[in-house]
Design an enzyme around this catalytic site. Structure first.
Site, short mmCIF file in Angstrom:
data_model
loop_
_atom_site.label_atom_id
_atom_site.label_comp_id
_atom_site.label_asym_id
_atom_site.label_seq_id
_atom_site.Cartn_x
_atom_site.Cartn_y
_atom_site.Cartn_z
N HIS A 544 1.61 5.31 -13.57
CA HIS A 544 0.78 5.59 -14.98
C HIS A 544 0.28 3.67 -14.65
CE1 HIS A 544 2.20 9.12 -17.15
NE2 HIS A 544 1.48 9.39 -16.20
C1 LIG Z 1 0.82 11.21 -8.23
C2 LIG Z 1 0.22 11.14 -9.48
C3 LIG Z 1 0.71 11.38 -11.14
C4 LIG Z 1 -0.60 11.64 -12.07
N1 LIG Z 1 1.07 12.31 -12.40
C5 LIG Z 1 -0.34 12.19 -14.02
C6 LIG Z 1 -0.13 12.96 -14.90
O1 LIG Z 1 0.04 14.31 -14.35
N2 LIG Z 1 -1.20 13.28 -16.12
C7 LIG Z 1 -2.12 11.66 -15.97
O2 LIG Z 1 -2.19 11.86 -17.45
N3 LIG Z 1 -1.83 11.28 -15.82
C8 LIG Z 1 -1.30 11.29 -14.52
N4 LIG Z 1 -1.87 10.46 -13.66
C9 LIG Z 1 -2.27 8.55 -13.85
C10 LIG Z 1 -4.08 9.40 -13.66
O3 LIG Z 1 -3.92 10.47 -12.25
C11 LIG Z 1 -4.68 7.77 -13.67
O4 LIG Z 1 -3.58 7.18 -14.58
C12 LIG Z 1 -5.98 7.79 -13.49
O5 LIG Z 1 -6.06 9.35 -13.24
C13 LIG Z 1 -6.07 6.91 -13.63
O6 LIG Z 1 -8.03 6.70 -13.08
P1 LIG Z 1 -9.05 5.25 -12.48
O7 LIG Z 1 -10.38 6.57 -13.19
O8 LIG Z 1 -8.33 4.37 -13.57
O9 LIG Z 1 -8.24 5.36 -11.52
P2 LIG Z 1 -8.58 6.78 -9.77
O10 LIG Z 1 -8.20 8.11 -10.15
O11 LIG Z 1 -7.73 6.23 -8.72
O12 LIG Z 1 -9.79 6.29 -9.42
C14 LIG Z 1 -10.14 5.41 -8.19
C15 LIG Z 1 -11.56 5.95 -6.94
O13 LIG Z 1 -11.56 4.40 -6.70
C16 LIG Z 1 -11.71 4.86 -5.26
N5 LIG Z 1 -11.85 3.44 -5.12
C17 LIG Z 1 -11.08 2.48 -5.12
N6 LIG Z 1 -11.54 1.63 -4.39
C18 LIG Z 1 -12.59 1.23 -3.94
C19 LIG Z 1 -13.91 1.03 -2.88
N7 LIG Z 1 -13.85 -0.33 -2.70
N8 LIG Z 1 -14.99 1.31 -2.38
C20 LIG Z 1 -15.28 2.76 -3.19
N9 LIG Z 1 -13.97 3.27 -3.33
C21 LIG Z 1 -12.87 2.87 -3.95
C22 LIG Z 1 -10.93 5.38 -4.85
O14 LIG Z 1 -10.22 5.81 -3.85
C23 LIG Z 1 -10.20 6.17 -6.38
O15 LIG Z 1 -11.37 7.27 -5.97
C24 LIG Z 1 -0.80 10.10 -12.14
C25 LIG Z 1 -1.54 9.42 -11.00
C26 LIG Z 1 -0.45 9.89 -9.83
C27 LIG Z 1 -1.01 9.18 -9.02
#
Ligand SMILES: Cc1cc2nc3c(=O)[nH]c(=O)nc-3n(C[C@H](O)[C@H](O)[C@H](O)COP(=O)(O)OP(=O)(O)OC[C@H]3O[C@@H](n4cnc5c(N)ncnc54)[C@H](O)[C@@H]3O)c2cc1C
Length: 610
Positions: A544
């Site tokens: 998280h």
């Molecule tokens: C194993 C795991 C279990 C979890 N379990 C839960 C749960 O049960 N419930 C819950 O609420 N949360 C859970 N979380 C946390 C939650 O999923 C994350 O906090 C949330 O998805 C983050 O969203 P985000 O949009 O910030 O980043 P992300 O969803 O990680 O998205 C970032 C995206 O940007 C892309 N990217 C990065 N850099 C570049 C670049 N330079 N060029 C192009 N693309 C790029 C990545 O590939 C990715 O697809 C979990 C996370 C993980 C990893």
């Protein structure tokens, strides 16, 4: 750490064989050559109204919402590929770690803490359409009003509890009809949004009911739904909601992107790694540089670049582009265009620690013959253990004082019947520690309580290793860097240990033994000193992570302002979990989606006529 609570209740040969076959099939995909499928082909130097970097929890929402405006041309660039089939089956989510759908990050170890871990702590982050929402554990928790009020108090007036709840509702499509009969739940959730929120099709409900009842004996009251309930007293527990659609994962790929991908004004390119944001001399973003299957492209933007790369990649990309702490950038031979000391700082996460409780085998809850066909049940109607994750769906939120308005701790439960396969699910620990955990499981059931400290004081940092975009940044997680986090974790453990004196756990003669960690053997069990030592060496990550592009008014420490615009730069916003000034009281996927919804409306409000 992971658990096979669901699987452990289904130790029959047929399900195991089938699950192994699925695992094998999933694993082979790592070796299947990438077809370099990129969805859309876009010529070099094409111009868009908006370019979004990262199709994760937040970025996919932004791509959908901005492309609703038919005269806006939107480009979405994602470093990973399309999600594979195993992202859809909830129980298989753990097989996605350390595959090509994960970034393979590890944290820098300080050499003092986490000594019970075999290797440096891995951080799993989704690298796939849907980002981490395609690889996470699907638990759906919004957080507490108090969390968002702290964001407001930091100087971010738009993020009031009332406003954020509007955007949670905008995203949601709650589907558990039984729950909707409750007026509190009916009024809490949205029913017309794109994101299906439901209840796992769980097979271990009878046992989880007993666990929930046990919490009530220690003052943690059972409620119908943690998002609808008001936090008071010592806390509450419930069957969790999940982002699962009748036994199948609901990611932001399935909820937002699939529905928008045929829009003519939205282009999506997968396997597209953005290496730089292009900034002119006036610090205005005018495009991005991107590697698509090994070929360098540049795309230009008329209005804004939106970075949604997540908590590690977003600050990395800002720094590579010349936005960040001046001295640090200069030390990596990057010219500093905007000196923003906060980029990469304020990194924090929910740490977790396992608390193993052993007890006699509970009387058989399920019909063994039926369990043999659990997997068939999944194929037939998406029920059975494959329809949920290794944890049971019982979650609890609690605090030390009954006067608190928000929870300090969260807890999950993994259940392993005797002689289970638990070993392979706690393989992050060194062999002697692991042996110590599994030895009683030979003839006892194991209930692993996962404790999460919700509001850690410690802050870490992400910084560049080199100026090469392909070199991973250094992740200094700094868990327990602030001593108060050790004491808080110990206090949380001590609350959980009270469970062994409640009727159900007494009926199975439950006990919590000393775990063998050589550094802790000198401490009396179960003294505070023992637990402090245990915590220091055993903690790991709940995944998280937040905060590395903190939102706030002051460019001295914040990276984006209330409207998510990067301080000192025009035409550049960050919209993802990295903007959170403080982590929320719960899992972070729902808040990241809410940030995507609210950030999209901020853009629309700015550019569209009122
Ligand atoms: C194993 C795991 C279990 C979890 N379990 C839960 C749960 O049960 N419930 C819950 O609420 N949360 C859970 N979380 C946390 C939650 O999923 C994350 O906090 C949330 O998805 C983050 O969203 P985000 O949009 O910030 O980043 P992300 O969803 O990680 O998205 C970032 C995206 O940007 C892309 N990217 C990065 N850099 C570049 C670049 N330079 N060029 C192009 N693309 C790029 C990545 O590939 C990715 O697809 C979990 C996370 C993980 C990893």
């Amino acid at each position: 750490m992971s658990h096979d609570g669901a699987c452990a209740t289904t130790t029959g040969a047929a399900p195991q064989l089938f699950a192994s076959a699925l695992n094998f099939f999933a694993a082979t995909q790592c070796f299947v050559p990438d077809k370099n499928h990129s969805f859309n082909k876009v010529p070099d130097l094409e111009t868009f109204d908006f370019i979004i970097v990262g199709a994760g929890s937040a970025g996919s929402v932004v791509a959908n919402r901005l492309s609703e405006v038919s005269h806006w041309n939107v480009l979405l660039l994602e470093a990973g590929p399309k999600p594979p089939f195993e992202t859809e089956i909830p129980w298989l989510y753990r097989t996605l770690a350390r595959t090509r759908y994960d970034w393979h990050y590890v944290t820098k170890n300080d050499g003092v803490k986490q000594k019970a871990l075999k290797n440096p702590l891995a951080w799993i982050r989704g690298k796939v359409l849907g980002g981490s929402s395609s690889t996470n554990a699907m638990i759906y928790v919004r957080g507490n009003d108090h969390d968002f009020q702290t964001w407001v108090n930091e100087g971010n007036p738009s993020w009031t509890p009332e406003n954020v709840n509007y955007y949670f509702k905008k995203a949601e499509n709650i589907q558990d009809l039984k729950l909707l009969r409750d007026p509190g739940i009916f009024n809490t959730y949205g029913r017309k949004g794109p994101l299906v929120v439901n209840t796992f099709n769980s097979t271990v409900r009878k046992l989880t009911k007993k666990i929930l009842k046990s919490y009530s004996y220690i003052g943690i009251e059972e409620v119908l739904d943690v998002n609808a309930a008001e936090f008071h007293g010592k806390g509450f527990c419930a069957i969790s909601r999940s982002t699962a659609r009748r036994g199948v994962r609901e990611s932001t790929y399935t909820a937002y992107l699939k529905k928008a991908k045929n829009r003519r004004n939205l282009k999506i390119i997968t396997n597209a790694f953005v290496t730089k944001i292009l900034l002119n001399v006036d610090a205005k973003a005018y495009g991005v540089e991107v590697d698509i299957n090994g070929k360098r492209n540049r795309f230009l933007v008329k209005r804004e670049v939106i970075v949604s790369g997540g908590v590690v990649n977003t600050p990395q990309l800002l720094m590579l582009s010349g936005i960040g702490p001046r001295e640090h950038l200069l030390s990596k031979n990057i010219s500093c265009i905007v000196d923003l000391p906060g980029v990469g700082n304020n990194l924090h996460d929910h740490l977790y620690v396992p608390v193993p409780i052993y007890g006699d085998e509970p009387e058989e809850e399920e019909n063994k013959a039926e369990l043999m066909f659990d997997v068939v049940k999944y194929l037939y109607n998406k029920t059975g253990y494959l329809a949920h994750t290794f944890l049971t769906d019982a979650i609890a939120f609690f605090s030390r004082s009954k006067d608190m308005a928000y929870p300090e701790f969260q807890s999950y439960t993994g259940i392993y019947r005797k002689n289970s396969t638990v070993r392979q699910f706690i393989d992050i620990y060194k062999d002697d520690v692991l042996e110590s955990i599994v030895r009683y499981n030979a003839d006892k059931s194991l209930y692993v309580k996962i404790l999460n400290v919700l509001h850690p004081y410690s802050r870490g940092r992400i910084y560049l290793n080199t100026s090469n975009p392909y070199d991973y940044p250094i992740i200094h997680a700094n868990y327990l860097g602030d001593d108060r986090d050790i004491q808080d974790t110990v206090d949380g453990i001590k609350i959980l240990t009270k469970l062994v004196n409640t009727p159900y756990f007494k009926s199975i003669k439950a006990f919590i033994p000393r775990i063998h960690i050589s550094e802790c053997n000198e401490y009396k069990y179960p003294s505070d000193l023992y637990w402090r030592c245990y915590v220091t060496h055993m903690i790991a990550s709940m995944s998280h992570q937040v905060g590395t592009s903190k939102m706030g008014p002051n460019p001295e420490d914040a990276v984006v302002n209330n409207f998510l615009k990067v301080h000192g730069v025009t035409g550049l916003r960050v919209i993802d979990a990295s903007i959170m000034p403080f982590v929320t009281s719960g899992n972070t996927n729902a808040p990241a989606i809410m940030i995507g919804e609210m950030g999209s409306d901020m853009i629309k409000n700015e550019y569209l006529p009122k």
